[in-house]
Design a protein around this motif. Sequence first.
Motif, PDB file in Angstrom:
ATOM      1  N   PHE A  71       0.865  -1.187   0.000  1.00  0.00           N
ATOM      2  CA  PHE A  71       0.000   0.000   0.000  1.00  0.00           C
ATOM      3  C   PHE A  71       0.894   1.228   0.000  1.00  0.00           C
ATOM      4  O   PHE A  71       1.959   1.213   0.614  1.00  0.00           O
ATOM      5  CB  PHE A  71      -0.860   0.058   1.281  1.00  0.00           C
ATOM      6  N   ASP A  72       0.451   2.296  -0.639  1.00  0.00           N
ATOM      7  CA  ASP A  72       1.153   3.568  -0.504  1.00  0.00           C
ATOM      8  C   ASP A  72       0.135   4.697  -0.373  1.00  0.00           C
ATOM      9  O   ASP A  72      -1.033   4.449  -0.056  1.00  0.00           O
ATOM     10  CB  ASP A  72       2.130   3.788  -1.668  1.00  0.00           C
ATOM     11  N   GLU A  73       0.560   5.906  -0.639  1.00  0.00           N
ATOM     12  CA  GLU A  73      -0.328   7.069  -0.478  1.00  0.00           C
ATOM     13  C   GLU A  73      -1.574   6.981  -1.355  1.00  0.00           C
ATOM     14  O   GLU A  73      -2.599   7.595  -1.050  1.00  0.00           O
ATOM     15  CB  GLU A  73       0.425   8.367  -0.808  1.00  0.00           C
ATOM     16  N   ASN A  74      -1.488   6.215  -2.430  1.00  0.00           N
ATOM     17  CA  ASN A  74      -2.617   6.097  -3.365  1.00  0.00           C
ATOM     18  C   ASN A  74      -3.498   4.878  -3.101  1.00  0.00           C
ATOM     19  O   ASN A  74      -4.471   4.655  -3.817  1.00  0.00           O
ATOM     20  CB  ASN A  74      -2.091   6.044  -4.800  1.00  0.00           C
ATOM     21  N   GLY A  75      -3.139   4.085  -2.090  1.00  0.00           N
ATOM     22  CA  GLY A  75      -3.956   2.928  -1.752  1.00  0.00           C
ATOM     23  C   GLY A  75      -3.280   1.601  -2.081  1.00  0.00           C
ATOM     24  O   GLY A  75      -2.056   1.510  -2.176  1.00  0.00           O
ATOM     25  N   GLN A  76      -4.119   0.583  -2.286  1.00  0.00           N
ATOM     26  CA  GLN A  76      -3.644  -0.786  -2.460  1.00  0.00           C
ATOM     27  C   GLN A  76      -3.098  -1.026  -3.869  1.00  0.00           C
ATOM     28  O   GLN A  76      -3.734  -0.643  -4.857  1.00  0.00           O
ATOM     29  CB  GLN A  76      -4.813  -1.746  -2.206  1.00  0.00           C
ATOM     30  N   VAL A 132       5.357  -4.331  -7.187  1.00  0.00           N
ATOM     31  CA  VAL A 132       6.822  -4.381  -7.140  1.00  0.00           C
ATOM     32  C   VAL A 132       7.398  -3.023  -6.759  1.00  0.00           C
ATOM     33  O   VAL A 132       8.281  -2.929  -5.898  1.00  0.00           O
ATOM     34  CB  VAL A 132       7.386  -4.860  -8.504  1.00  0.00           C
ATOM     35  N   ARG A 133       6.904  -1.964  -7.374  1.00  0.00           N
ATOM     36  CA  ARG A 133       7.435  -0.617  -7.098  1.00  0.00           C
ATOM     37  C   ARG A 133       7.307  -0.256  -5.622  1.00  0.00           C
ATOM     38  O   ARG A 133       8.261   0.228  -5.002  1.00  0.00           O
ATOM     39  CB  ARG A 133       6.696   0.419  -7.955  1.00  0.00           C
ATOM     40  N   ILE A 134       6.116  -0.510  -5.049  1.00  0.00           N
ATOM     41  CA  ILE A 134       5.875  -0.135  -3.648  1.00  0.00           C
ATOM     42  C   ILE A 134       6.753  -0.959  -2.704  1.00  0.00           C
ATOM     43  O   ILE A 134       7.339  -0.434  -1.749  1.00  0.00           O
ATOM     44  CB  ILE A 134       4.381  -0.293  -3.298  1.00  0.00           C
ATOM     45  N   CYS A 135       6.868  -2.250  -2.962  1.00  0.00           N
ATOM     46  CA  CYS A 135       7.691  -3.095  -2.086  1.00  0.00           C
ATOM     47  C   CYS A 135       9.170  -2.738  -2.199  1.00  0.00           C
ATOM     48  O   CYS A 135       9.887  -2.706  -1.192  1.00  0.00           O
ATOM     49  CB  CYS A 135       7.459  -4.575  -2.404  1.00  0.00           C
ATOM     50  N   GLN A 136       9.634  -2.433  -3.393  1.00  0.00           N
ATOM     51  CA  GLN A 136      11.031  -2.018  -3.570  1.00  0.00           C
ATOM     52  C   GLN A 136      11.287  -0.694  -2.853  1.00  0.00           C
ATOM     53  O   GLN A 136      12.344  -0.500  -2.242  1.00  0.00           O
ATOM     54  CB  GLN A 136      11.357  -1.889  -5.057  1.00  0.00           C
ATOM     55  N   ARG A 137      10.312   0.203  -2.937  1.00  0.00           N
ATOM     56  CA  ARG A 137      10.440   1.497  -2.254  1.00  0.00           C
ATOM     57  C   ARG A 137      10.532   1.298  -0.737  1.00  0.00           C
ATOM     58  O   ARG A 137      11.389   1.893  -0.068  1.00  0.00           O
ATOM     59  CB  ARG A 137       9.248   2.373  -2.611  1.00  0.00           C
ATOM     60  N   ALA A 138       9.645   0.451  -0.201  1.00  0.00           N
ATOM     61  CA  ALA A 138       9.649   0.176   1.244  1.00  0.00           C
ATOM     62  C   ALA A 138      10.964  -0.485   1.663  1.00  0.00           C
ATOM     63  O   ALA A 138      11.531  -0.172   2.724  1.00  0.00           O
ATOM     64  CB  ALA A 138       8.460  -0.703   1.610  1.00  0.00           C
ATOM     65  N   TYR A 139      11.447  -1.392   0.823  1.00  0.00           N
ATOM     66  CA  TYR A 139      12.709  -2.096   1.107  1.00  0.00           C
ATOM     67  C   TYR A 139      13.858  -1.093   1.199  1.00  0.00           C
ATOM     68  O   TYR A 139      14.687  -1.152   2.114  1.00  0.00           O
ATOM     69  CB  TYR A 139      12.972  -3.113  -0.003  1.00  0.00           C
ATOM     70  N   LYS A 140      13.883  -0.167   0.250  1.00  0.00           N
ATOM     71  CA  LYS A 140      14.953   0.844   0.217  1.00  0.00           C
ATOM     72  C   LYS A 140      14.894   1.731   1.464  1.00  0.00           C
ATOM     73  O   LYS A 140      15.918   2.008   2.093  1.00  0.00           O
ATOM     74  CB  LYS A 140      14.785   1.678  -1.054  1.00  0.00           C
TER      75      LYS A 140
END
Length: 216
Positions: free
Chosen positions: A7-12, A20-28
């Motif tokens: 999940f990010d600012e825009n939702g699920q 992939v983008r959200i999980c990579q961002r969280a990982y970083k």
Amino acid sequence: AVVVMAFDENGQAVSLSEKVRICQRAYKILTERVGFPPQDIIFDCNVLTVATGIEEHDNYAVNFIEAVREIKKTCPLALTSGGVSNVSFSFRGNNIVREAMHSVFLFHAIRAGLDMGIVNAGMLSVYENIDPELKEHIKDVVLNRCKDATERLLALADRFKGQKTNDETAVLAWRSLSLEERLSHSLVFGIVDFIEPDTMEALAKYQIPLKVIEGP
């Protein structure tokens, strides 16, 4: 450890790229900015329901499976999880189909690198024991292999509606198997009725409890 939802600012996240983008961002953020150990990060990239009759939902299971594959490749040491039963919500009330869907979905998700799943162990078929025709129809849905997969599975599902899943405790032919095979069967099918006598028999045979645990 932490479980991180996609999940990010825009939702699920729904699409493969967003998961992939959200999980990579969280990982970083977690590994570089927070200093969190990557082996203690568990990504849940959202199992969503398939076979709803809505075309946009047809690739939901594939999106999850491929997201797991990419996350495992690009986020070293991180783990993955998912709420497995979400995938089958469109077949509520038809336990045979739901259990088979969970098993087929898990089979392919684990191959992609899924480390753990949230699922009722009592609603999980043994993959090899699923009716072959049902298994193929479910694979068509889960892997989005053809346009009419949902319609074909819905038509087949009616055949199983109202049926009860096999009561393994009522089919006692397996009790004539060897001790080791009986223990294996009980574990695979979640049968608790014979745990004590089988364990005591194993203890008499192997003498040391640890040998029973690490052996049969």
